[in-house]
Design a protein around this motif. Structure first.
Motif, PDB file in Angstrom:
ATOM      1  N   VAL A  75       0.806  -1.390   0.001  1.00 44.76           N
ATOM      2  CA  VAL A  75      -0.132  -0.104   0.075  1.00 44.76           C
ATOM      3  C   VAL A  75       0.952   1.287   0.035  1.00 44.76           C
ATOM      4  CG1 VAL A  75      -1.885  -1.168   1.116  1.00 44.76           C
ATOM      5  CG2 VAL A  75      -0.099   0.171   2.507  1.00 44.76           C
ATOM      6  N   GLY A  76       0.487   2.243  -0.334  1.00 48.18           N
ATOM      7  CA  GLY A  76       1.032   3.704  -0.489  1.00 48.18           C
ATOM      8  C   GLY A  76       0.949   4.370  -1.667  1.00 48.18           C
ATOM      9  N   GLU A  90      -1.465   3.713   4.651  1.00 51.02           N
ATOM     10  CA  GLU A  90      -0.868   2.875   5.624  1.00 51.02           C
ATOM     11  C   GLU A  90      -1.631   2.657   6.957  1.00 51.02           C
ATOM     12  OE1 GLU A  90       0.109   5.681   4.181  1.00 51.02           O
ATOM     13  OE2 GLU A  90       2.417   5.166   3.201  1.00 51.02           O
ATOM     14  N   GLY A 258      13.217  -6.252  -3.115  1.00 53.65           N
ATOM     15  CA  GLY A 258      12.095  -6.803  -4.038  1.00 53.65           C
ATOM     16  C   GLY A 258      12.130  -8.368  -3.691  1.00 53.65           C
ATOM     17  N   HIS A 276       8.463  -5.174   1.054  1.00 54.95           N
ATOM     18  CA  HIS A 276       8.728  -3.611   0.086  1.00 54.95           C
ATOM     19  C   HIS A 276       7.419  -3.130   0.080  1.00 54.95           C
ATOM     20  CE1 HIS A 276       6.750  -5.191  -3.454  1.00 54.95           C
ATOM     21  NE2 HIS A 276       7.455  -6.198  -3.495  1.00 54.95           N
ATOM     22  N   ALA A 279       6.416   1.253  -4.175  1.00 54.98           N
ATOM     23  CA  ALA A 279       7.335   1.600  -5.272  1.00 54.98           C
ATOM     24  C   ALA A 279       7.053   2.550  -6.233  1.00 54.98           C
ATOM     25  CB  ALA A 279       8.125   0.546  -5.727  1.00 54.98           C
TER      26      ALA A 279
END
Ligand code: NAD
Ligand code: IPM
Ligand code: MN
Length: 378
Positions: A75-76, A90, A258, A276, A279
């Motif tokens: 997520v993000g 988050e 990754g 991770h 990205a």
């Protein structure tokens, strides 16, 4: 065999890209081993905000109650970095972990021989690295109250109870018994009362595991030792925030962020996700490394569903793809050939179709599922 229902939460950024490859591998596993997986997709993170105005929508919460295990991408979204707290991606992930009660986050780190040269660290430090970070996941600074921000001051609270430390410590000791019988507990007991409580608690819980060796390190020293002498570690037990930071640092050993998977366990359905994030710098370009997500499928099969042969096939499939030169951009030789996310996923899926399993079985936790010790749930 009854079908297994997997809740799939692709999330944001490269999350959907790497999860698509993980799903493909699950499909191959299903065909090869005659297992029926029912994959049910739900939104989380920025995708949840877009779909339902909530980073953990009600439909997602409801879907989880039918799941045998949960597979998550990441997520993000930078567009939501300034959003109010309840709308941050988050926040959805933290609520998900709390809802599932997955207090123990296992982050195994090993270095594939063919990738030793891809780490900036010296090869002689890397050969034989095989460690497991056991990160407490539902407490500490991430969840402590009070929290908040005003004009000129902000507050977060670091608090842990004895019970919270005991239950995650039992996971670390149980994991060490399947490995090299050594736990390093990482804290900041020279400064923090919370760490003093946790050090005393871990020391006491160790008496239930007299065959396991325990030592303690301050987190600053641990951060240094992790890159200077990584083979010295077997199981690292630590609190939520320290574990977050140390696991990204440990990813340097494996060659790329990754590469690393995780399993979060708490007694109910487990949550399996690469370590991770979304990205944003490479999202949408089809170049992300899907190995962390695919290796999370192996953890899901072994520790979530108790299917060791299927898990072996996935682990071997990853190894074989790497051994035969398959590389995404993050782990490619300078100037060497690069595969996109899709092509890498296909190479691994093909290898999983025929990979050996049940012979050299087991991940670094052994061939049977790591279950939460009963005493940890009391
Ligand atoms: P990140 O992990 O997303 O990326 C860090 C660096 O590693 C970037 O250069 C990225 O390109 C690279 N990278 C990460 N995964 C990769 C992969 N599979 N293949 C190739 N390269 C990869 O961390 P960040 O940039 O600090 O955070 C971006 C967003 O992700 C933020 O919103 C953050 O909160 C979120 N995040 C989410 C999770 C999660 O969902 N569990 C974890 C970490 C960060
Ligand atoms: C991770 C991430 C998350 C964490 C964030 C996105 C909340 O960094 O899974 O490692 O800190 O736990
Ligand atoms: Mn992290």
């Amino acid at each position: 065999m009854r079908p297994y229902t997997i809740a799939v939460l692709p999330g944001d950024g490269i999350g959907p890209e790497v999860v698509a490859e993980a799903e493909q591998v699950l499909e191959v596993v299903g065909e090869r081993f005659g297992i029926r997986f029912i994959l049910q997709r739900f939104a989380v993170g920025a995708a949840g905000v877009a779909a339902a105005g909530d980073p953990l929508p009600d439909a997602t919460r409801a879907g989880l109650t039918r799941a045998d295990a949960v597979l998550l991408g990441a997520v993000g979204d930078p567009a939501l970095d300034q959003a109010p707290w309840h709308l941050r991606p988050e926040t959805g992930l933290l609520a998900l972990r709390a809802l599932l009660g997955v207090f123990a986050n296992l982050r195994p780190v090993s270095v594939l021989p063919a990738l030793v040269g891809r780490s900036p660290l010296k090869p002689d430090r890397l050969r034989g690295v095989d460690l497991l970070i056991v990160r407490e996941l539902t407490g500490g600074l991430y969840y402590g109250e009070p929290r908040g921000r005003r004009e000129s001051r902000a507050v977060n609270t670091l608090t842990y109870s004895v019970v919270e430390v005991e239950r995650v410590a039992r996971i670390a000791f149980a994991a060490a018994r399947r490995r090299r019988n050594r736990v390093t507990s990482v804290d900041k007991a020279n400064v923090l009362e919370v760490s003093q409580l946790s050090r005393d608690t871990v020391t006491r819980v160790r008496r239930e595991y007299p065959d396991v060796h325990l030592d303690h390190l301050y987190v600053d020293t641990a951060a240094m030792r992790l890159v200077s002498e990584p083979t010295a570690f077997d199981v690292i037990l630590t609190e939520n925030m320290f574990g977050d930071i140390l696991s990204d640092e440990a990813a340097v050993l494996a060659g790329s962020l990754g590469m690393l998977p995780s399993a979060s366990l708490g007694g109910g359905p487990g949550l399996f996700e690469p370590i991770h994030g979304s990205a944003p710098d490479i999202a949408g370009r089809g170049v992300a490394n899907p190995i962390g997500a695919i290796a999370s499928v192996a953890l899901l099969l072994r520790h979530g569903l108790g299917l060791p042969d299927a898990a072996d096939a996935v682990d071997r499939g990853i190894e074989q793809a790497i051994e035969t030169g398959a590389r995404t951009r993050d782990i490619a030789e300078p100037g060497g050939p690069e595969l996109g996310t899709r092509a890498m996923g296909e190479r691994i899926a093909e290898a999983v179709r025929i990979a050996e399993c049940g012979v050299r079985s087991g991940d670094s936790l052994g061939d049977s599922a790591l279950r939460i010790p009963h005493s940890a749930l009391e």
